[in-house]
Design a protein around this motif. Structure first.
Motif, short mmCIF file in Angstrom:
data_model
loop_
_atom_site.label_atom_id
_atom_site.label_comp_id
_atom_site.label_asym_id
_atom_site.label_seq_id
_atom_site.Cartn_x
_atom_site.Cartn_y
_atom_site.Cartn_z
N CYS A 160 0.79 9.59 19.58
CA CYS A 160 1.63 10.60 20.25
C CYS A 160 0.79 11.78 20.71
N ARG A 161 -0.16 12.18 19.91
CA ARG A 161 -1.01 13.31 20.30
C ARG A 161 -1.83 12.98 21.54
N ARG A 162 -2.35 11.77 21.61
CA ARG A 162 -3.15 11.38 22.77
C ARG A 162 -2.28 11.09 24.00
N ALA A 163 -0.98 10.94 23.79
CA ALA A 163 -0.05 10.75 24.91
C ALA A 163 0.54 12.07 25.39
N SER A 164 0.00 13.19 24.95
CA SER A 164 0.37 14.53 25.42
C SER A 164 1.79 14.92 25.05
N ALA A 165 2.22 14.56 23.85
CA ALA A 165 3.52 15.04 23.37
C ALA A 165 3.47 16.54 23.16
N ARG A 166 4.58 17.21 23.47
CA ARG A 166 4.60 18.67 23.30
C ARG A 166 4.56 19.06 21.83
N SER A 167 5.32 18.37 21.00
CA SER A 167 5.30 18.62 19.56
C SER A 167 5.52 17.30 18.84
N ILE A 168 4.94 17.20 17.65
CA ILE A 168 5.05 15.99 16.83
C ILE A 168 5.58 16.41 15.46
#
Length: 396
Positions: A160-168
Motif C-alpha cells: 500500500c505504501r508503494r502504491a501511494s496510499a494517502r494513509s495506511i
C-alpha cells in the motif's frame, strides 16, 4: 537634384505611411485571429463555428454570452466520485469473513488483493486496484499462525505504501505477542514493543486494536493508536438473555480486576469477585482462593482472551465449590489452544461467549460456544477515523 528629391519626398512618405498602416492592420487582424484561439472553451468554439456556417460575416463582432463558464463546464463534464471512494478496506487471509462484514456494514466493496505463497513459503502480495490518495484500512488479526499472519500484514503495508496510499491504518482485532509486554525475568525479550516497532517501520500510519492484553502496551507505538473494546457486544448479548438471578462478575486473576470492574459497572453495577492464582509457568496456573461472595449467584467470568483455558476453568471449578449456581465465561479473543476445547466443553460452563476477532474453524466449535460478531463495532471505528471523528464517543 535637390528639387527633384524635394518633389519625390511627399509621395515616398505617403507610400511609407500606407505600407505602415497596411502592416499594422495585418498585425491587428492576425492578433485578432490568434489571440482568442488559445483561450477558447468548448462553448466558444461551437458559437464561432455556428457563425461561420450561417455566413453572418465576422463571428467575433456578435456578442457572445456563455451558458456556463468554460472551467465550470469542464468540471461538470468530469466523472463525479462517490462520497466514500477514498475509503478502501483490504483483508489478509487470517479473518476474511470479519473483513467482509465490516465492508458490508460500511456499504463498500472489500478491496481486491492477491495473496499467495511460493513453494518455499515466501508470501506474495499484489493489490488488484488503485489506492492512490486513498485511506486504506488493512484488517488482519495476528492469530495462529502468528508469524505468518504478522509477516503477511507487513507485506500488505509495504504494498500500500508503494502504491501511494494517502494513509495506511492497520486494523488488528487480535494483537499477537501482546502478552510479552514486560521483562518478568532477566534476559527476556519485550516482543510487544518489537511488534509495534515493526508495524511502524513497515509504513503504517495508525493502528486500531481491540482489547489489548495490557493497556501500557499502547505506549509502545510511536504512531496514533485507537484502542476499542469488545465489551459492548458481550453486554448487549447478556442483556438480551435477561438473567433473573443475582449476578456477580468474576475476574479470573488479579491482573484483570480493572477490566472486570468496568464490566460489572456496566452490568447494572453488579458485585465483583476475584480469583487469586499463582502461575507456575507459561500456560500453567494454580488457583489458590476466592475473594468475594458467589454463593447462590450466577457468576460471569470476564477476561480478554482464552488460550489453553487453564486459568478460567480452574476458576470456574472454584466458583462451583463456593456455591455458584451457574458460571458463564466471556472473553473477546478465543485463541483456544489445545487442550482448551476439552476443558471448556466439559460441562462446567453454562455458556462460553466470545467474539469473532479470531476466525474459529469447525474443529474448535462445541455446543456451549456462542460467537458474537464485532464487525459493527470495528466498522464504526473505521468510519470515525476516516471522517476524523471521535472514537471514544462510540463507547459513551
Amino acid at each position: 537634384m535637390a528639387a527633384t528629391a524635394a518633389a519625390a519626398s511627399p509621395s515616398s512618405s505617403l507610400l511609407l505611411s500606407r505600407r505602415h498602416a497596411a502592416s499594422s492592420s495585418a498585425l491587428r487582424a492576425a492578433a485578432r485571429l490568434r489571440a482568442p484561439r488559445c483561450v477558447l472553451g468548448a462553448e466558444q468554439v461551437r458559437v464561432v463555428e455556428a457563425g461561420k456556417r450561417m455566413g453572418g460575416g465576422d463571428p467575433w463582432a456578435a456578442p457572445w454570452t456563455p451558458k456556463a463558464p468554460a472551467q465550470e463546464a469542464r468540471l461538470a463534464a468530469m466523472p463525479q466520485e462517490t462520497p466514500d471512494s477514498r475509503l478502501k478496506i483490504f483483508s489478509g487471509t487470517a479473518n476474511r469473513p470479519l473483513a467482509q462484514e465490516i465492508a458490508s456494514y460500511l456499504g463498500v466493496d472489500l478491496g481486491k488483493v492477491l495473496i499467495k505463497r511460493f513453494a518455499d513459503g515466501e508470501i506474495y502480495v499484489q493489490l488488484q486496484e488503485s489506492v492512490r490518495g486513498c485511506d486504506v484500512f488493512l484488517v488482519q488479526p495476528t492469530c495462529s499462525p502468528v508469524n505468518e499472519n504478522l509477516m503477511e500484514l507487513f507485506i500488505m503495508i509495504d504494498a500500500c505504501r508503494r502504491a501511494s496510499a494517502r494513509s495506511i491504518t492497520v486494523v488488528i482485532p487480535y494483537f499477537g505477542y501482546a502478552r510479552a509486554d514486560r521483562k518478568a525475568q532477566g534476559r527476556e525479550a519485550i516482543t510487544a514493543k518489537l511488534a509495534a516497532n515493526l508495524l511502524t517501520e513497515a509504513g503504517s500510519d495508525r493502528v486500531i486494536v481491540c482489547d489489548m492484553h495490557s493497556a501500557q502496551a499502547l505506549g509502545y507505538f510511536d504512531i496514533p493508536v485507537d484502542h476499542i473494546y469488545g465489551q459492548p457486544v458481550i453486554l448487549d448479548y447478556l442483556a438480551s438473555k435477561t438473567i433473573s438471578k443475582d449476578l456477580v462478575v468474576v475476574s479470573p486473576d488479579v491482573g484483570g480486576v480493572v477490566r472486570a470492574r468496568a464490566f460489572a459497572k456496566k452490568l447494572s453495577d453488579a458485585p465483583l469477585a476475584i480469583v487469586d492464582k499463582r502461575r507456575q509457568g507459561h500456560n500453567l496456573s494454580e488457583v489458590m482462593h476466592l475473594i468475594g461472595d458467589v454463593k447462590g449467584k450466577v457468576a460471569i467470568m470476564v477476561d480478554d482472551m482464552i488460550d489453553t483455558a487453564g486459568t478460567i476453568t480452574s476458576g470456574a471449578a472454584l466458583l462451583k465449590q463456593e456455591g455458584a449456581e451457574a458460571v458463564y465465561a466471556c472473553c473477546t479473543h478465543a485463541v483456544l489452544s489445545p487442550p482448551a476445547i476439552e476443558r471448556l466443553s466439559g460441562g462446567i460452563f453454562e455458556e462460553v461467549i466470545v467474539t469473532n476477532s479470531i476466525l474459529l474453524p469447525e474443529d474448535k466449535c462445541f455446543p456451549q460456544l456462542t460467537v458474537l460478531s464485532m464487525a459493527n463495532l470495528v466498522a464504526e471505528t473505521i468510519w470515525h477515523v476516516h471522517r476524523d471523528g471521535s472514537v471514544s464517543s462510540i463507547f459513551q
